[in-house]
Design an enzyme around this catalytic site. Structure first.
Site, PDB file in Angstrom:
ATOM      1  N   CYS A  42       5.447   0.059 -27.810  1.00 68.88           N
ATOM      2  CA  CYS A  42       5.438   0.506 -26.422  1.00 68.88           C
ATOM      3  C   CYS A  42       6.380  -0.372 -25.599  1.00 68.88           C
ATOM      4  O   CYS A  42       6.578  -1.550 -25.901  1.00 68.88           O
ATOM      5  CB  CYS A  42       4.028   0.446 -25.848  1.00 68.88           C
ATOM      6  SG  CYS A  42       3.929   1.072 -24.150  1.00 68.88           S
ATOM      7  N   ASP A  44       5.741  -1.499 -22.839  1.00 65.95           N
ATOM      8  CA  ASP A  44       4.892  -2.378 -22.033  1.00 65.95           C
ATOM      9  C   ASP A  44       5.361  -3.837 -22.096  1.00 65.95           C
ATOM     10  O   ASP A  44       5.562  -4.383 -23.188  1.00 65.95           O
ATOM     11  CB  ASP A  44       3.445  -2.271 -22.538  1.00 65.95           C
ATOM     12  CG  ASP A  44       2.451  -2.888 -21.570  1.00 65.95           C
ATOM     13  OD1 ASP A  44       1.583  -2.155 -21.077  1.00 65.95           O
ATOM     14  OD2 ASP A  44       2.547  -4.118 -21.320  1.00 65.95           O
ATOM     15  N   ARG A  46       3.874  -6.470 -21.722  1.00 61.19           N
ATOM     16  CA  ARG A  46       2.923  -7.439 -22.276  1.00 61.19           C
ATOM     17  C   ARG A  46       2.883  -7.439 -23.802  1.00 61.19           C
ATOM     18  O   ARG A  46       2.084  -8.143 -24.407  1.00 61.19           O
ATOM     19  CB  ARG A  46       1.517  -7.127 -21.741  1.00 61.19           C
ATOM     20  CG  ARG A  46       1.422  -7.236 -20.232  1.00 61.19           C
ATOM     21  CD  ARG A  46       0.170  -6.554 -19.712  1.00 61.19           C
ATOM     22  NE  ARG A  46       0.180  -5.114 -19.983  1.00 61.19           N
ATOM     23  CZ  ARG A  46      -0.816  -4.294 -19.643  1.00 61.19           C
ATOM     24  NH1 ARG A  46      -1.885  -4.769 -19.056  1.00 61.19           N
ATOM     25  NH2 ARG A  46      -0.730  -2.999 -19.908  1.00 61.19           N
ATOM     26  N   HIS A  98      -0.949  -0.238 -28.406  1.00 57.80           N
ATOM     27  CA  HIS A  98      -1.767  -1.312 -27.831  1.00 57.80           C
ATOM     28  C   HIS A  98      -2.861  -0.728 -26.958  1.00 57.80           C
ATOM     29  O   HIS A  98      -2.686   0.318 -26.343  1.00 57.80           O
ATOM     30  CB  HIS A  98      -0.895  -2.283 -27.030  1.00 57.80           C
ATOM     31  CG  HIS A  98      -0.306  -1.686 -25.778  1.00 57.80           C
ATOM     32  ND1 HIS A  98      -0.800  -1.943 -24.526  1.00 57.80           N
ATOM     33  CD2 HIS A  98       0.713  -0.821 -25.594  1.00 57.80           C
ATOM     34  CE1 HIS A  98      -0.101  -1.283 -23.624  1.00 57.80           C
ATOM     35  NE2 HIS A  98       0.833  -0.582 -24.243  1.00 57.80           N
ATOM     36  N   CYS A 101      -2.911   0.920 -22.880  1.00 56.82           N
ATOM     37  CA  CYS A 101      -1.579   1.531 -22.739  1.00 56.82           C
ATOM     38  C   CYS A 101      -1.579   2.534 -21.572  1.00 56.82           C
ATOM     39  O   CYS A 101      -2.334   3.500 -21.571  1.00 56.82           O
ATOM     40  CB  CYS A 101      -1.181   2.226 -24.032  1.00 56.82           C
ATOM     41  SG  CYS A 101       0.497   2.916 -23.970  1.00 56.82           S
TER      42      CYS A 101
HETATM   43 CO    CO Z   1       1.820   1.071 -23.574  1.00 58.94          CO
END
Ligand code: CO
Length: 205
Positions: A42, A44, A46, A98, A101
């Site tokens: 992803c 993302d 993090r 994750h 998400c």
């Molecule tokens: Co995500």
């Protein structure tokens, strides 16, 4: 530089740190790219792929998008996959989702605007296909977590059915597709045990 000077300062500090630790660091990276793994994760912020699995630059080929989706109509993802398999001869593809998400959460809610809505359509389809499973969880966070897992599993299945994978397996190549999930809460990865190591039955000769 006029914009974002802190990032350039960080970059200079990082580059000199690498050279201090290993004077050949950049020379070796320039000479050859031979990562052993392709990571599809992803976008993302993090979930920094290299850091999570403790791999240095040069060791992980990375593709990231919203909610780690593999689409047969996404030329960006397909080109990464082709490069990884045909040029880099990668043997292990890791699709890593994750918990928490945002893309998966969006697929549990009301339609959003395009292009995001178009992008998460396959996750809505996963949600529909596994409605019984997902709705058996009584609270919203549990349903969200479950869809995060089911999305990874569906992407592993979808990826293993792409023509480029079929061709590699038909040619006798060793190629494995794995589905993992990362937990933001403790920083740990979990193997969802859905690895595909050969062509799915309906494709096998
Ligand atoms: Co995500």
């Amino acid at each position: 530089m006029r914009h974002l000077p802190q990032l350039f300062a960080n970059n200079r500090a990082w580059a000199s740190r690498q050279i201090r630790q290993n004077p050949e660091f950049f020379a070796r990276l320039c000479a050859i790219q031979a990562p052993r793994y392709l990571w599809i994760g992803c976008a993302d912020s993090r979930v920094p792929a290299n850091e999570i699995v403790g791999l240095a630059p040069g060791e992980l080929f990375v593709h990231r998008n919203v909610a780690n989706v593999v689409r047969s109509d996404d030329f960006n993802g397909l080109a990464v996959l082709q490069y990884a398999i045909e040029i880099l001869h990668i043997r292990d593809v890791i699709i890593c989702g994750h918990y928490g998400c945002g893309g998966v959460q969006a697929a549990l809610g009301a339609p959003v605007s395009d292009p995001l809505e178009h992008w998460i359509k396959p996750i809505r389809a996963v949600r529909r296909r596994h409605a019984d499973d997902i709705d058996s969880h009584t609270d919203a966070p549990a349903r969200w977590r479950r869809l995060c897992e089911l999305n990874v599993m569906a992407q592993v299945q979808g990826l293993s059915r792409l023509p480029i994978l079929a061709a590699a397996w038909a040619a006798g190549r060793c190629l494995n597709v794995h589905g993992w999930i990362y937990d933001l809460k403790d920083g740990l990865l979990r193997d969802l045990d859905v690895s595909v190591t050969r062509a799915p039955p309906e494709q096998a000769a």
